[in-house]
Design a protein around this motif. Structure first.
Motif, PDB file in Angstrom:
ATOM      1  N   ALA A 315     -16.885  32.411  11.539  1.00 29.37           N
ATOM      2  CA  ALA A 315     -17.610  32.243  12.762  1.00 29.37           C
ATOM      3  C   ALA A 315     -17.260  30.838  13.478  1.00 29.37           C
ATOM      4  CB  ALA A 315     -19.017  32.230  12.199  1.00 29.37           C
ATOM      5  N   MET A 316     -17.370  30.601  14.708  1.00 35.82           N
ATOM      6  CA  MET A 316     -17.073  29.551  15.525  1.00 35.82           C
ATOM      7  C   MET A 316     -18.345  29.006  16.367  1.00 35.82           C
ATOM      8  SD  MET A 316     -13.959  28.415  14.679  1.00 35.82           S
ATOM      9  CE  MET A 316     -13.741  27.112  15.983  1.00 35.82           C
ATOM     10  N   MET A 317     -18.905  27.750  15.986  1.00 40.05           N
ATOM     11  CA  MET A 317     -19.848  27.125  16.971  1.00 40.05           C
ATOM     12  C   MET A 317     -18.992  26.420  17.981  1.00 40.05           C
ATOM     13  SD  MET A 317     -22.335  26.131  18.583  1.00 40.05           S
ATOM     14  CE  MET A 317     -23.935  26.829  18.062  1.00 40.05           C
ATOM     15  N   MET A 318     -19.235  26.465  19.175  1.00 40.66           N
ATOM     16  CA  MET A 318     -18.411  25.677  20.410  1.00 40.66           C
ATOM     17  C   MET A 318     -19.386  25.142  21.204  1.00 40.66           C
ATOM     18  SD  MET A 318     -15.452  28.647  20.481  1.00 40.66           S
ATOM     19  CE  MET A 318     -16.423  29.903  20.687  1.00 40.66           C
ATOM     20  N   PRO A 319     -20.137  24.153  20.661  1.00 37.77           N
ATOM     21  CA  PRO A 319     -21.232  23.542  21.731  1.00 37.77           C
ATOM     22  C   PRO A 319     -20.486  22.770  22.791  1.00 37.77           C
ATOM     23  CG  PRO A 319     -20.797  21.973  19.727  1.00 37.77           C
ATOM     24  CD  PRO A 319     -19.974  23.269  19.432  1.00 37.77           C
ATOM     25  N   TYR A 320     -21.690  22.657  23.834  1.00 35.11           N
ATOM     26  CA  TYR A 320     -21.239  21.711  25.083  1.00 35.11           C
ATOM     27  C   TYR A 320     -22.439  20.941  25.351  1.00 35.11           C
ATOM     28  CZ  TYR A 320     -19.512  20.316  29.499  1.00 35.11           C
ATOM     29  OH  TYR A 320     -18.947  19.713  30.637  1.00 35.11           O
ATOM     30  N   HIS A 321     -22.290  20.450  26.315  1.00 38.01           N
ATOM     31  CA  HIS A 321     -23.750  19.448  26.745  1.00 38.01           C
ATOM     32  C   HIS A 321     -25.132  20.129  26.743  1.00 38.01           C
ATOM     33  CE1 HIS A 321     -20.955  16.405  27.647  1.00 38.01           C
ATOM     34  NE2 HIS A 321     -20.713  16.703  29.031  1.00 38.01           N
ATOM     35  N   TYR A 322     -25.098  21.531  26.903  1.00 39.75           N
ATOM     36  CA  TYR A 322     -26.236  22.188  27.211  1.00 39.75           C
ATOM     37  C   TYR A 322     -26.563  22.974  25.985  1.00 39.75           C
ATOM     38  CZ  TYR A 322     -24.689  21.221  31.833  1.00 39.75           C
ATOM     39  OH  TYR A 322     -24.358  20.380  32.977  1.00 39.75           O
ATOM     40  N   GLY A 339     -22.746  33.639   4.224  1.00 38.94           N
ATOM     41  CA  GLY A 339     -21.526  33.455   3.382  1.00 38.94           C
ATOM     42  C   GLY A 339     -20.321  33.516   4.134  1.00 38.94           C
ATOM     43  N   VAL A 340     -20.161  33.203   5.505  1.00 36.43           N
ATOM     44  CA  VAL A 340     -19.055  33.418   6.183  1.00 36.43           C
ATOM     45  C   VAL A 340     -18.147  32.058   6.505  1.00 36.43           C
ATOM     46  CG1 VAL A 340     -19.822  35.437   7.475  1.00 36.43           C
ATOM     47  CG2 VAL A 340     -20.087  33.360   8.465  1.00 36.43           C
ATOM     48  N   GLY A 341     -16.917  32.109   6.606  1.00 37.36           N
ATOM     49  CA  GLY A 341     -16.259  31.077   7.165  1.00 37.36           C
ATOM     50  C   GLY A 341     -16.840  30.460   8.285  1.00 37.36           C
ATOM     51  N   TYR A 342     -17.113  28.842   8.250  1.00 37.12           N
ATOM     52  CA  TYR A 342     -17.776  28.866   9.698  1.00 37.12           C
ATOM     53  C   TYR A 342     -17.149  27.316   9.905  1.00 37.12           C
ATOM     54  CZ  TYR A 342     -21.749  26.778  12.587  1.00 37.12           C
ATOM     55  OH  TYR A 342     -22.373  26.449  13.608  1.00 37.12           O
ATOM     56  N   ASP A 343     -17.057  27.035  11.246  1.00 33.53           N
ATOM     57  CA  ASP A 343     -16.559  25.661  11.968  1.00 33.53           C
ATOM     58  C   ASP A 343     -17.075  25.387  13.074  1.00 33.53           C
ATOM     59  OD1 ASP A 343     -14.357  25.301  10.055  1.00 33.53           O
ATOM     60  OD2 ASP A 343     -12.990  26.637  10.985  1.00 33.53           O
ATOM     61  N   VAL A 344     -17.470  24.139  13.397  1.00 36.77           N
ATOM     62  CA  VAL A 344     -17.889  23.652  14.558  1.00 36.77           C
ATOM     63  C   VAL A 344     -16.769  22.804  15.495  1.00 36.77           C
ATOM     64  CG1 VAL A 344     -19.584  22.057  15.739  1.00 36.77           C
ATOM     65  CG2 VAL A 344     -20.289  23.355  13.584  1.00 36.77           C
ATOM     66  N   LEU A 345     -16.711  23.379  16.801  1.00 41.75           N
ATOM     67  CA  LEU A 345     -15.334  22.810  17.268  1.00 41.75           C
ATOM     68  C   LEU A 345     -16.140  22.581  19.001  1.00 41.75           C
ATOM     69  CD1 LEU A 345     -11.703  23.938  17.546  1.00 41.75           C
ATOM     70  CD2 LEU A 345     -12.985  23.220  19.624  1.00 41.75           C
ATOM     71  N   SER A 346     -16.546  21.415  19.323  1.00 44.17           N
ATOM     72  CA  SER A 346     -17.027  21.033  20.460  1.00 44.17           C
ATOM     73  C   SER A 346     -16.021  21.226  21.585  1.00 44.17           C
ATOM     74  CB  SER A 346     -17.358  19.602  20.624  1.00 44.17           C
ATOM     75  OG  SER A 346     -17.579  19.218  22.136  1.00 44.17           O
ATOM     76  N   ILE A 347     -16.284  21.878  22.730  1.00 38.69           N
ATOM     77  CA  ILE A 347     -15.591  22.186  23.771  1.00 38.69           C
ATOM     78  C   ILE A 347     -15.507  21.032  25.039  1.00 38.69           C
ATOM     79  CG2 ILE A 347     -15.606  24.587  23.458  1.00 38.69           C
ATOM     80  CD1 ILE A 347     -17.725  24.821  25.966  1.00 38.69           C
ATOM     81  N   GLU A 348     -16.294  19.988  24.768  1.00 37.54           N
ATOM     82  CA  GLU A 348     -16.546  18.822  25.619  1.00 37.54           C
ATOM     83  C   GLU A 348     -15.127  18.231  26.200  1.00 37.54           C
ATOM     84  OE1 GLU A 348     -18.719  14.541  25.889  1.00 37.54           O
ATOM     85  OE2 GLU A 348     -19.318  15.940  24.248  1.00 37.54           O
ATOM     86  N   THR A 349     -14.125  17.953  25.456  1.00 35.60           N
ATOM     87  CA  THR A 349     -12.897  17.329  25.832  1.00 35.60           C
ATOM     88  C   THR A 349     -12.166  18.512  26.492  1.00 35.60           C
ATOM     89  OG1 THR A 349     -12.184  17.844  23.713  1.00 35.60           O
ATOM     90  CG2 THR A 349     -13.006  15.654  24.096  1.00 35.60           C
TER      91      THR A 349
END
Length: 543
Positions: A315-322, A339-349
């Motif tokens: 699973a990927m969390m891809m946050p932005y300003h909102y 129990g899944v693989g999980y990453d946070v990757l901001s899409i701001e840039t």
């Protein structure tokens, strides 16, 4: 008193894998004989090719491969067991949907399906010539009338078999699932058995094939239309039926039957089956998906884990300003729960880089949905990059309500190889989420309780641009599945403005749906092969 053991082989073939399906058939007969003492084994419709084979039927080598398969079965199938199995066949310049009868190394006869369905997901008249004669074959004192799927839905083939002297009706099936279908199907079989006063055995396929899912539920009903034996839904297996001859008639003994299940459980099993078989049969290592903190992605994640196991889901969390903090927190909590693989990757840039590159082209314009969609498309790019690099299929998460009205972004949140929720209305998404949580903790309760939002703008909620989902879904069911006109829906009690907004959105967004990934079909009429509307047209909604 005579007795007879018939085994219903409820199996999951792979379309096109004729050698593999043949091996499965041979092994099923061996196991049925060894474990149940089978006298007869019945396999599903078109089992050797899988169903539906579609335009594979036009391949020049199809008949040659099937001849090899039938020769191999004749050589390898254990003796003293009659096997009835489905396959297509080219005979006398025509292609037929056949049920072949094999006994002690010899193919005794073939029955050609008479009623060829050509509606909704079915397109059999494109491929097959209808049969015209019944087939009743005797084995160990029993006269067996053979039918194939749609033949049971039509009255004439059943009557023909009865008139030809059948004492037991056997029907080979590849009957796809939709909500409420199992109960409708069983009620029909019970009625057909009563019509001709004969016991009826129904053997169905199991598993997923592209958008279709087959639920099994193979069954035997008595001549009075009473359920005597039923195999589990959603499980591969062999189910014996014991027949005894009493007072000159063959009667099925009472055996194992299945309890009724909640509609949520049945639907959830269909979605799990569709995802599992699509991923596994296409040989993907696993799936990657965006986890937004919203209910659609939350339910999709639970389905994926139940289908594939946590170790094959990322699973990927891809946050932005909102993106709200609670969305980030809830996504992280669900990933921990499952129990899944999980990453946070901001899409701001990433978004800012696109905005900077587009600044000259956008000069003199005001921000609008273009900038909102850009966020979604950046997330799609990230997911596809991970898919390419790690060999994981992207599982997309849009529900039927959103896909109907175009509340989705092309090349953004629509990016993916498969969609578990493509044919699930939003109101059912909530029902399924609550049902899944009742089995074990899987979705943070706050995800279910929060108002839904795409979070592409400050304070955005779905109801800002759509009717409440209970109203929206009620209109959609009538328009999509019932083919009701806008005026007829209004007469049923809905607000004129709501109805015309919804039907115009549905019509306007056909082009989007054509570009959406395939997904599990679970309603009477999904967005796929059973709903074909032109993209370019001048039709106006109304009467």
């Amino acid at each position: 008193m005579q007795d007879l053991t018939l085994v219903m082989a409820q199996l999951d073939p792979l379309v096109g894998d004729i050698p593999g399906n043949t091996d499965s058939a041979i092994e099923a007969v061996r196991e049925a004989r060894l474990e149940h003492g089978a006298d007869i084994v019945v396999l599903p419709e078109l089992f050797l090719t899988g169903y539906p084979p579609e335009d594979l039927l036009f391949r020049p080598s199809m008949e040659t491969r099937l001849r090899h398969a039938r020769t191999r079965m004749a050589e390898k199938v254990v003796r003293d067991v009659m096997v009835i199995v489905g396959y297509p066949g080219r005979r006398e310049g025509h292609t037929w949907n056949l049920a072949g009868v094999l006994y002690n190394g010899e193919w005794l006869d073939e029955y050609a399906k008479q009623a060829l369905p050509n509606y909704l997901v079915f397109d059999e008249r494109r491929y097959f010539t209808p049969g015209s004669r019944p087939l009743v074959i005797e084995h160990k004192g029993a006269r067996l009338g053979i039918l194939i799927c749609e033949d049971i839905w039509a009255e004439e083939p059943v009557k023909q078999a009865s008139d030809a002297g059948a004492e037991i009706l056997l029907t080979l099936n590849a009957s796809p699932y939709h909500q409420d279908k199992p109960a409708e199907r069983l009620a029909l079989f019970e009625q057909r058995a009563r019509d001709v006063r004969l016991p009826l055995v129904y053997v169905n396929m199991i598993g997923g094939q592209d958008e279709l899912v087959f639920d099994g539920g193979s069954a035997c009903v008595s001549r009075e239309g009473e359920l005597r034996v039923q195999a589990p839904h959603w499980e591969v297996g062999l189910m014996p039926v014991q027949f005894v001859r009493e007072n000159g008639r063959w009667e099925p003994r009472l055996g194992e039957t299945q309890p009724e299940v909640e509609p949520e459980e049945d639907l959830y099993a269909a979605l799990v089956t569709g995802v599992r078989d699509y991923v596994n049969k296409c040989r993907f290592q696993g799936v990657v998906m965006g986890l937004s903190g919203g209910i659609d992605s939350a339910l999709s994640l639970a389905i994926a884990v139940d289908a594939l196991g946590a170790d094959r889901v990322h699973a990927m969390m891809m946050p932005y300003h909102y993106t709200a903090d609670i969305s980030k927190d809830d996504a992280a909590e669900q990933a921990r729960l499952l129990g899944v693989g999980y990453d946070v990757l901001s899409i701001e840039t990433v978004v800012e880089a696109f905005n900077e590159s587009l600044a000259k082209s956008f000069a003199g314009t005001l921000p609008d949905t273009t900038e909102e969609n850009l966020q979604s498309r950046c997330r799609g790019v990230v997911l596809m990059a991970i898919s390419n690099k790690k060999g994981l299929m992207v599982l997309t998460t849009g529900n039927k309500s959103e896909m109907a009205v175009g509340y989705a972004t092309l090349y953004g949140d629509m990016v993916g190889g498969y969609n578990a929720l493509k044919d699930v209305y939003k109101t059912w998404v909530y029902r399924l989420a609550r049902w899944r949580n009742a089995q074990s903790p899987a979705i943070p309760e706050r995800v279910i309780d929060r108002p839904p939002s795409a979070e592409l703008a400050p304070g955005q909620e779905d109801i800002d641009s759509l009717p409440h989902y209970d109203v929206l879904d009620a209109i959609l069911v009538r328009y999509i599945e019932g083919d009701m006109s806008a005026e007829a829906i209004i007469e049923a009690g809905f607000e004129r403005d709501d109805v015309y907004q919804v039907v115009k959105l549905v019509d306007r967004n056909e082009y989007k749906r054509r570009q959406a990934p395939v997904g599990v079909r679970v309603t009477r009429r999904g967005f796929g092969r059973d709903r074909r509307y032109p993209i370019v047209n001048g039709w106006q909604p109304g009467e």
